[in-house]
Design a protein around this motif. Structure first.
Motif, PDB file in Angstrom:
ATOM      1  N   VAL A  39     -15.709 -14.982 -80.404  1.00 22.38           N
ATOM      2  CA  VAL A  39     -16.306 -16.321 -80.527  1.00 22.38           C
ATOM      3  C   VAL A  39     -16.748 -16.486 -81.987  1.00 22.38           C
ATOM      4  CG1 VAL A  39     -18.275 -17.759 -79.797  1.00 22.38           C
ATOM      5  CG2 VAL A  39     -17.096 -16.311 -78.124  1.00 22.38           C
ATOM      6  N   PRO A  40     -16.417 -17.604 -82.631  1.00 21.93           N
ATOM      7  CA  PRO A  40     -16.791 -17.761 -84.045  1.00 21.93           C
ATOM      8  C   PRO A  40     -18.294 -17.559 -84.255  1.00 21.93           C
ATOM      9  CG  PRO A  40     -15.374 -19.565 -83.337  1.00 21.93           C
ATOM     10  CD  PRO A  40     -15.693 -18.775 -82.105  1.00 21.93           C
ATOM     11  N   LYS A  41     -18.629 -16.648 -85.189  1.00 22.30           N
ATOM     12  CA  LYS A  41     -20.041 -16.268 -85.393  1.00 22.30           C
ATOM     13  C   LYS A  41     -20.901 -17.455 -85.836  1.00 22.30           C
ATOM     14  CE  LYS A  41     -19.356 -11.408 -86.452  1.00 22.30           C
ATOM     15  NZ  LYS A  41     -17.912 -11.522 -86.145  1.00 22.30           N
ATOM     16  N   GLU A  42     -20.269 -18.391 -86.548  1.00 20.01           N
ATOM     17  CA  GLU A  42     -21.032 -19.559 -87.041  1.00 20.01           C
ATOM     18  C   GLU A  42     -21.734 -20.281 -85.899  1.00 20.01           C
ATOM     19  OE1 GLU A  42     -17.914 -18.765 -87.629  1.00 20.01           O
ATOM     20  OE2 GLU A  42     -17.145 -19.610 -89.500  1.00 20.01           O
ATOM     21  N   LEU A  43     -21.169 -20.167 -84.675  1.00 22.34           N
ATOM     22  CA  LEU A  43     -21.742 -20.912 -83.541  1.00 22.34           C
ATOM     23  C   LEU A  43     -23.046 -20.295 -83.045  1.00 22.34           C
ATOM     24  CD1 LEU A  43     -18.513 -21.683 -81.455  1.00 22.34           C
ATOM     25  CD2 LEU A  43     -19.608 -23.086 -83.203  1.00 22.34           C
ATOM     26  N   PHE A  44     -23.237 -18.982 -83.352  1.00 20.61           N
ATOM     27  CA  PHE A  44     -24.388 -18.281 -82.774  1.00 20.61           C
ATOM     28  C   PHE A  44     -25.733 -18.846 -83.243  1.00 20.61           C
ATOM     29  CE2 PHE A  44     -21.735 -14.130 -82.262  1.00 20.61           C
ATOM     30  CZ  PHE A  44     -21.004 -14.750 -81.266  1.00 20.61           C
ATOM     31  N   ASP A  45     -25.739 -19.423 -84.436  1.00 19.05           N
ATOM     32  CA  ASP A  45     -27.018 -19.912 -84.985  1.00 19.05           C
ATOM     33  C   ASP A  45     -27.284 -21.376 -84.657  1.00 19.05           C
ATOM     34  OD1 ASP A  45     -27.493 -17.493 -86.168  1.00 19.05           O
ATOM     35  OD2 ASP A  45     -26.377 -18.028 -87.990  1.00 19.05           O
ATOM     36  N   LEU A  46     -26.354 -22.012 -83.942  1.00 12.69           N
ATOM     37  CA  LEU A  46     -26.508 -23.459 -83.731  1.00 12.69           C
ATOM     38  C   LEU A  46     -27.166 -23.742 -82.383  1.00 12.69           C
ATOM     39  CD1 LEU A  46     -23.009 -24.683 -85.003  1.00 12.69           C
ATOM     40  CD2 LEU A  46     -25.163 -24.598 -86.261  1.00 12.69           C
TER      41      LEU A  46
END
Ligand SMILES: O=CC(=O)O
Length: 269
Positions: free
Chosen positions: A218-225
């Motif tokens: 899963v794209p890591k960028e999504l984890f902080d959103l």
């Protein structure tokens, strides 16, 4: 007879190694892992999970949407981190009732999603391969126009050559800064790189995702959103749907070996 999940692709090379094969039974509703045109050419029948998962998947689509709009998971994290005490009230979410819902793919899952969301007071619009005579919801042939008219886009269609990356940057921009997208179909229906970029740059309002292009990655960028709700491709799975799947699987095998029609045959187009 060959039984498959959504795992290894049932490709021409595999089919060539099985010259006596007459039936492929897949435990999934999705068919993107099976080369259907090669099965048709070789006279191999295919059966899938039919509609046994449809209700659970539709429930999950609604669950992800409510979570996203009302910030359930994000607010849960806020409380657990002690931030309610230190920072005060959490930002309000938005109301589900009254939203315009654009359903992409009005098959059995899409239809059940529509019925559920109608009951919440939403208006339904849709795109599908063909206009459906049994509903009066506005039909859009153009996916960008559907996105522009919708507050929420819910991806309920299957993955094939026509639908791969059908939800591209243009569609996401048409959905707009306040618009949210839910995907319970297949990851690759959305251009995931563009989705991530639109989310990171605030070009769409949020996403509820059960499926991804390169699972389980899963794209890591999504984890902080906090405007993204993630689920590990489990919309179909409940003990009840597994039981129904086992019954269907056995029913298909019994039908095949007694020369009766399959219970959930895949119709080749
Ligand atoms: O995603 C699961 C399925 O297609 O059954």
């Amino acid at each position: 007879m060959l039984c498959s999940g959504t795992g290894p692709r049932i490709a021409p090379e595999i089919l060539r190694l099985l010259p006596s094969l007459r039936l492929v039974v897949t435990t999934s509703a999705g068919l993107n892992h099976i080369d259907l045109s090669e099965c048709r050419r070789l006279g191999i029948a295919v059966a899938n999970a039919g509609e046994v998962f449809s209700e659970d998947v539709a429930d999950m689509a609604v669950g992800l949407l409510i979570d996203l709009l009302r910030k359930v998971s994000a607010a849960d994290r806020y409380v657990r981190q002690g931030l309610w005490v230190s920072k005060g009230d959490y930002p309000l979410g938005s109301k589900l009732g009254g939203k315009q819902i654009g359903i992409v793919g009005l098959g059995s899952i899409g239809f059940l999603v529509a019925k559920r969301l109608e009951a919440f007071g939403c208006s339904i619009l849709y795109n599908s391969r063909k206009k459906k005579d049994f509903v009066s919801y506005p039909f859009y042939t153009n996916i960008c126009e559907l996105a522009a008219k919708s507050d929420v886009l819910i991806i309920c269609c299957g993955l094939n050559e026509q639908t791969q990356h059908m939800i591209n940057r243009e569609v996401l921009l048409a959905l707009g800064k306040e618009g949210v997208i839910i995907n319970i179909g297949r990851g690759a229906i959305i251009d995931e790189k563009e989705l991530v970029q639109c989310l990171v740059q605030g070009e769409i309002g949020g996403a509820g995702l059960d499926v991804f292009e390169n699972e389980p990655s899963v794209p890591k960028e999504l984890f902080d959103l906090d405007n993204v709700v993630l689920s590990p491709h489990l919309a179909v799975f409940t003990p009840e749907s597994f039981k129904a799947l086992c019954d269907l699987l056995i029913g298909n095998l019994e039908a095949f070996f007694s020369d009766k029609p399959l219970l959930s045959p895949v119709m080749f187009e």
